[in-house]
Write a protein that holds these residues in place. Structure first.
Motif, PDB file in Angstrom:
ATOM      1  N   LEU A   1      -7.285  32.354  35.735  1.00 29.35           N
ATOM      2  CA  LEU A   1      -8.602  32.844  35.334  1.00 29.35           C
ATOM      3  C   LEU A   1      -9.682  31.779  35.481  1.00 29.35           C
ATOM      4  CD1 LEU A   1      -7.528  34.870  32.172  1.00 29.35           C
ATOM      5  CD2 LEU A   1      -8.373  35.786  34.320  1.00 29.35           C
ATOM      6  N   ARG A   2      -9.271  30.510  35.555  1.00 29.77           N
ATOM      7  CA  ARG A   2     -10.267  29.459  35.791  1.00 29.77           C
ATOM      8  C   ARG A   2     -10.823  29.600  37.192  1.00 29.77           C
ATOM      9  NH1 ARG A   2      -6.203  26.075  33.825  1.00 29.77           N
ATOM     10  NH2 ARG A   2      -5.945  25.234  35.912  1.00 29.77           N
ATOM     11  N   HIS A   3     -11.985  29.066  37.407  1.00 28.92           N
ATOM     12  CA  HIS A   3     -12.601  29.138  38.740  1.00 28.92           C
ATOM     13  C   HIS A   3     -11.677  28.513  39.772  1.00 28.92           C
ATOM     14  CE1 HIS A   3     -15.568  29.141  41.892  1.00 28.92           C
ATOM     15  NE2 HIS A   3     -15.406  27.841  42.057  1.00 28.92           N
ATOM     16  N   GLY A   4     -11.268  29.335  40.734  1.00 27.04           N
ATOM     17  CA  GLY A   4     -10.405  28.838  41.794  1.00 27.04           C
ATOM     18  C   GLY A   4      -8.952  28.710  41.393  1.00 27.04           C
ATOM     19  N   GLY A   5      -8.638  28.719  40.088  1.00 30.77           N
ATOM     20  CA  GLY A   5      -7.262  28.596  39.648  1.00 30.77           C
ATOM     21  C   GLY A   5      -6.582  27.358  40.196  1.00 30.77           C
ATOM     22  N   ALA A   6      -7.277  26.213  40.207  1.00 29.73           N
ATOM     23  CA  ALA A   6      -6.729  25.013  40.839  1.00 29.73           C
ATOM     24  C   ALA A   6      -5.483  24.532  40.104  1.00 29.73           C
ATOM     25  CB  ALA A   6      -7.781  23.904  40.842  1.00 29.73           C
ATOM     26  N   PRO A   7      -4.462  24.065  40.824  1.00 28.54           N
ATOM     27  CA  PRO A   7      -3.267  23.541  40.167  1.00 28.54           C
ATOM     28  C   PRO A   7      -3.553  22.230  39.452  1.00 28.54           C
ATOM     29  CG  PRO A   7      -3.171  23.140  42.529  1.00 28.54           C
ATOM     30  CD  PRO A   7      -4.376  24.006  42.290  1.00 28.54           C
ATOM     31  N   ARG A   8      -2.774  21.959  38.404  1.00 27.33           N
ATOM     32  CA  ARG A   8      -2.882  20.695  37.655  1.00 27.33           C
ATOM     33  C   ARG A   8      -1.791  19.767  38.179  1.00 27.33           C
ATOM     34  NH1 ARG A   8      -3.725  22.826  31.405  1.00 27.33           N
ATOM     35  NH2 ARG A   8      -5.733  23.895  31.755  1.00 27.33           N
ATOM     36  N   LEU A   9      -2.185  18.831  39.005  1.00 25.80           N
ATOM     37  CA  LEU A   9      -1.216  17.987  39.699  1.00 25.80           C
ATOM     38  C   LEU A   9      -0.795  16.795  38.852  1.00 25.80           C
ATOM     39  CD1 LEU A   9      -2.767  17.958  43.292  1.00 25.80           C
ATOM     40  CD2 LEU A   9      -1.022  19.479  42.363  1.00 25.80           C
ATOM     41  N   GLY A  10       0.469  16.447  38.967  1.00 27.34           N
ATOM     42  CA  GLY A  10       1.022  15.284  38.307  1.00 27.34           C
ATOM     43  C   GLY A  10       2.401  15.012  38.863  1.00 27.34           C
ATOM     44  N   PRO A  11       3.034  13.900  38.474  1.00 26.98           N
ATOM     45  CA  PRO A  11       4.391  13.611  38.968  1.00 26.98           C
ATOM     46  C   PRO A  11       5.380  14.669  38.486  1.00 26.98           C
ATOM     47  CG  PRO A  11       3.376  11.680  37.944  1.00 26.98           C
ATOM     48  CD  PRO A  11       2.515  12.850  37.606  1.00 26.98           C
ATOM     49  N   VAL A  12       6.237  15.141  39.383  1.00 22.01           N
ATOM     50  CA  VAL A  12       7.230  16.164  39.043  1.00 22.01           C
ATOM     51  C   VAL A  12       8.598  15.688  39.495  1.00 22.01           C
ATOM     52  CG1 VAL A  12       7.987  18.544  39.381  1.00 22.01           C
ATOM     53  CG2 VAL A  12       5.538  18.024  39.308  1.00 22.01           C
ATOM     54  N   ASN A  13       9.530  15.617  38.551  1.00 19.07           N
ATOM     55  CA  ASN A  13      10.924  15.331  38.865  1.00 19.07           C
ATOM     56  C   ASN A  13      11.612  16.678  39.092  1.00 19.07           C
ATOM     57  OD1 ASN A  13      13.834  14.991  38.406  1.00 19.07           O
ATOM     58  ND2 ASN A  13      13.319  12.878  37.893  1.00 19.07           N
ATOM     59  N   LEU A  14      11.971  16.961  40.334  1.00 29.84           N
ATOM     60  CA  LEU A  14      12.507  18.281  40.659  1.00 29.84           C
ATOM     61  C   LEU A  14      13.841  18.562  39.978  1.00 29.84           C
ATOM     62  CD1 LEU A  14      11.580  18.577  44.451  1.00 29.84           C
ATOM     63  CD2 LEU A  14      10.574  19.828  42.536  1.00 29.84           C
ATOM     64  N   HIS A  15      14.652  17.535  39.763  1.00 26.44           N
ATOM     65  CA  HIS A  15      15.936  17.764  39.108  1.00 26.44           C
ATOM     66  C   HIS A  15      15.744  18.120  37.636  1.00 26.44           C
ATOM     67  CE1 HIS A  15      17.973  15.210  42.462  1.00 26.44           C
ATOM     68  NE2 HIS A  15      17.837  16.472  42.812  1.00 26.44           N
ATOM     69  N   GLU A  16      14.790  17.478  36.971  1.00 27.58           N
ATOM     70  CA  GLU A  16      14.481  17.863  35.589  1.00 27.58           C
ATOM     71  C   GLU A  16      13.945  19.288  35.549  1.00 27.58           C
ATOM     72  OE1 GLU A  16      11.818  14.987  33.984  1.00 27.58           O
ATOM     73  OE2 GLU A  16      13.321  13.379  33.920  1.00 27.58           O
ATOM     74  N   LEU A  17      13.144  19.636  36.545  1.00 20.65           N
ATOM     75  CA  LEU A  17      12.600  20.992  36.616  1.00 20.65           C
ATOM     76  C   LEU A  17      13.720  22.016  36.806  1.00 20.65           C
ATOM     77  CD1 LEU A  17       9.611  22.107  36.623  1.00 20.65           C
ATOM     78  CD2 LEU A  17       9.863  22.324  39.076  1.00 20.65           C
ATOM     79  N   LEU A  18      14.696  21.679  37.643  1.00 16.24           N
ATOM     80  CA  LEU A  18      15.805  22.594  37.893  1.00 16.24           C
ATOM     81  C   LEU A  18      16.721  22.718  36.672  1.00 16.24           C
ATOM     82  CD1 LEU A  18      16.606  21.559  41.563  1.00 16.24           C
ATOM     83  CD2 LEU A  18      15.684  23.759  40.808  1.00 16.24           C
ATOM     84  N   GLU A  19      16.863  21.652  35.906  1.00 19.39           N
ATOM     85  CA  GLU A  19      17.649  21.745  34.668  1.00 19.39           C
ATOM     86  C   GLU A  19      16.941  22.642  33.653  1.00 19.39           C
ATOM     87  OE1 GLU A  19      18.183  17.728  33.501  1.00 19.39           O
ATOM     88  OE2 GLU A  19      19.656  17.278  35.078  1.00 19.39           O
ATOM     89  N   ARG A  20      15.629  22.545  33.610  1.00 17.70           N
ATOM     90  CA  ARG A  20      14.852  23.437  32.746  1.00 17.70           C
ATOM     91  C   ARG A  20      15.002  24.885  33.220  1.00 17.70           C
ATOM     92  NH1 ARG A  20       8.297  23.030  32.275  1.00 17.70           N
ATOM     93  NH2 ARG A  20       7.924  24.854  30.928  1.00 17.70           N
ATOM     94  N   LEU A  21      14.981  25.074  34.531  1.00 14.50           N
ATOM     95  CA  LEU A  21      15.166  26.398  35.108  1.00 14.50           C
ATOM     96  C   LEU A  21      16.523  26.963  34.723  1.00 14.50           C
ATOM     97  CD1 LEU A  21      14.387  28.647  37.248  1.00 14.50           C
ATOM     98  CD2 LEU A  21      15.587  27.219  38.909  1.00 14.50           C
ATOM     99  N   GLU A  22      17.561  26.146  34.817  1.00 14.91           N
ATOM    100  CA  GLU A  22      18.901  26.628  34.498  1.00 14.91           C
ATOM    101  C   GLU A  22      18.988  27.104  33.051  1.00 14.91           C
ATOM    102  OE1 GLU A  22      23.573  25.137  34.525  1.00 14.91           O
ATOM    103  OE2 GLU A  22      21.974  23.787  35.193  1.00 14.91           O
ATOM    104  N   GLY A  23      18.325  26.385  32.139  1.00 14.91           N
ATOM    105  CA  GLY A  23      18.319  26.801  30.746  1.00 14.91           C
ATOM    106  C   GLY A  23      17.708  28.181  30.556  1.00 14.91           C
ATOM    107  N   LEU A  24      16.669  28.467  31.338  1.00 18.72           N
ATOM    108  CA  LEU A  24      16.033  29.784  31.250  1.00 18.72           C
ATOM    109  C   LEU A  24      16.912  30.866  31.864  1.00 18.72           C
ATOM    110  CD1 LEU A  24      12.388  28.762  32.240  1.00 18.72           C
ATOM    111  CD2 LEU A  24      13.229  29.332  29.955  1.00 18.72           C
ATOM    112  N   VAL A  25      17.590  30.527  32.968  1.00 16.34           N
ATOM    113  CA  VAL A  25      18.416  31.523  33.658  1.00 16.34           C
ATOM    114  C   VAL A  25      19.601  31.930  32.796  1.00 16.34           C
ATOM    115  CG1 VAL A  25      19.933  31.902  35.640  1.00 16.34           C
ATOM    116  CG2 VAL A  25      17.731  30.791  35.961  1.00 16.34           C
ATOM    117  N   VAL A  26      20.326  30.960  32.256  1.00 20.67           N
ATOM    118  CA  VAL A  26      21.556  31.288  31.522  1.00 20.67           C
ATOM    119  C   VAL A  26      21.263  31.983  30.203  1.00 20.67           C
ATOM    120  CG1 VAL A  26      22.823  29.385  32.604  1.00 20.67           C
ATOM    121  CG2 VAL A  26      21.660  29.004  30.418  1.00 20.67           C
ATOM    122  N   ALA A  27      20.030  31.885  29.713  1.00 22.00           N
ATOM    123  CA  ALA A  27      19.681  32.547  28.454  1.00 22.00           C
ATOM    124  C   ALA A  27      19.448  34.042  28.633  1.00 22.00           C
ATOM    125  CB  ALA A  27      18.425  31.907  27.859  1.00 22.00           C
ATOM    126  N   GLU A  28      19.314  34.501  29.872  1.00 22.08           N
ATOM    127  CA  GLU A  28      19.042  35.906  30.120  1.00 22.08           C
ATOM    128  C   GLU A  28      20.331  36.715  30.159  1.00 22.08           C
ATOM    129  OE1 GLU A  28      16.737  36.060  33.692  1.00 22.08           O
ATOM    130  OE2 GLU A  28      14.924  35.314  32.701  1.00 22.08           O
TER     131      GLU A  28
END
Length: 339
Positions: free
Chosen positions: A177-204
């Motif tokens: 909803l913000r003008h342009g919907g620009a992404p908020r960039l920062g350092p991302v550890n993809l493996h930490e992101l995937l571990e977070r993803l797994e927690g969401l998947v197995v809870a379903e």
């Protein structure tokens, strides 16, 4: 005075309308669409609609509506109009009881058409974001009440997960909803992101099993963690809904990777691999288009949004599919454009 018939009212409408046969031939057209296409209501019948609109790709969509007998909304379609000009419009293709198809043409204002050309989902997603904010607030409030009242530790953790997900989705909606919907960039550890993803998947409920195939040398990347998580969550949920029993999350560095129309020196690649039945043949060419879904209850936004997020990160989202193995690959260039 005789009351106007339904046909009279359709003729008087300012919305461009046409009825076409299953072969794509015009059987009726109203003056509004005739004026747009520079064709008369008497000369249009019998002509190929895709030729009149100078858009051959429309034929496949008409065939799909005729085959599946359900409506499709097509966003920001560009086609030829009077005197060699072009127009961008939203189209609604609606099957009729007699087997023919009603085509509605809703021209976009120039500024909306330009926005749709660059980011095809932006207008749709901003409207969708408005719609989900209130239900998300109610969901979060209910989860907070549960978290306070339940004694069981596991149930409190599940309530906390619901609250965290509601906050993440609300932040995503705010970003759209913000003008342009620009992404908020920062350092991302993809493996930490995937571990977070797994927690969401197995809870379903009825979630597929998840296994890892990680490259431990993978460096951090620059990106919007919440949006990248949304991409991966869309992919895993699609796999589960398609009947997959096993998901493999794989990370690699790919050198000389093809990303969009360019080749980059190296890209981080995240593969979501499932053992489901594969992508249906009739969806393969339109899978990433907005408002196209393989499920009767699908919104057709998930994959289109996912690809848009990949593009705004300078990357790409691609897939390969066969019976028993579908691989969606998210590419994120290791060098940024300013490098």
């Amino acid at each position: 005075m005789q009351a106007p018939t339904q046909a009279d009212l359709l003729t008087l409408l300012g919305t461009g309308l046409a009825v076409v046969s299953t072969a794509g031939r015009v059987t009726w057209i109203n003056p509004a669409l005739g004026e747009l296409l520079d064709v008369g209501p008497r000369t249009a019948p019998g002509q190929d609609l895709t030729a009149l609109m100078r858009n051959p790709a429309l034929a496949a969509q008409l065939d799909r509506v005729a085959l599946e007998r359900r409506a499709y909304n097509l966003r920001a379609v560009t086609f030829g109009v009077a005197r060699g000009r072009e127009l961008t419009a939203d189209l609604i293709l609606q099957p009729l009881d007699d087997g023919s198809i009603l085509v509605e043409v809703h021209p976009l204002a120039p500024e909306l058409a330009a926005a749709s050309a660059g980011t095809p989902l932006s207008a749709t997603l901003r409207g969708f974001a408005h719609e989900v904010k209130n239900p998300l607030a109610g969901l979060r409030g209910a989860a907070q009440l549960l978290e306070r009242r339940v004694v069981d530790k596991d149930l409190r953790q599940l309530a906390a997960m619901v609250i965290a997900e509601a906050d993440r989705l609300a932040a995503l909606a705010d970003g759209l909803l913000r003008h342009g919907g620009a992404p908020r960039l920062g350092p991302v550890n993809l493996h930490e992101l995937l571990e977070r993803l797994e927690g969401l998947v197995v809870a379903e409920a009825n979630a597929p099993r998840v296994r890892h195939d990680f490259d431990p040398s993978l460096p951090d990347t620059l990106g919007d963690a919440d949006r990248l998580l949304q991409v991966l969550l869309n992919l895993t949920r699609n796999a589960g809904e398609a009947g997959a029993s096993m998901l493999t999350l794989r990370t690699r560095v790919e050198h000389g990777a093809r990303v969009g129309e360019r080749t980059v020196r190296a890209a981080l690649r995240v593969d979501v691999i499932d053992d489901g039945p594969g992508v249906p043949d009739d969806l393969r060419d339109t899978l990433f288009q907005p408002l196209v879904s393989g499920r009767p209850d699908g919104t057709g936004l998930g994959l289109a949004l996912s690809r848009e997020i990949a593009l705004e990160h300078g990357g790409d989202l691609r897939y390969t599919s066969r019976q028993g193995e579908t691989v969606f690959s998210l590419y994120l260039p290791m060098e940024r454009p300013h490098d």
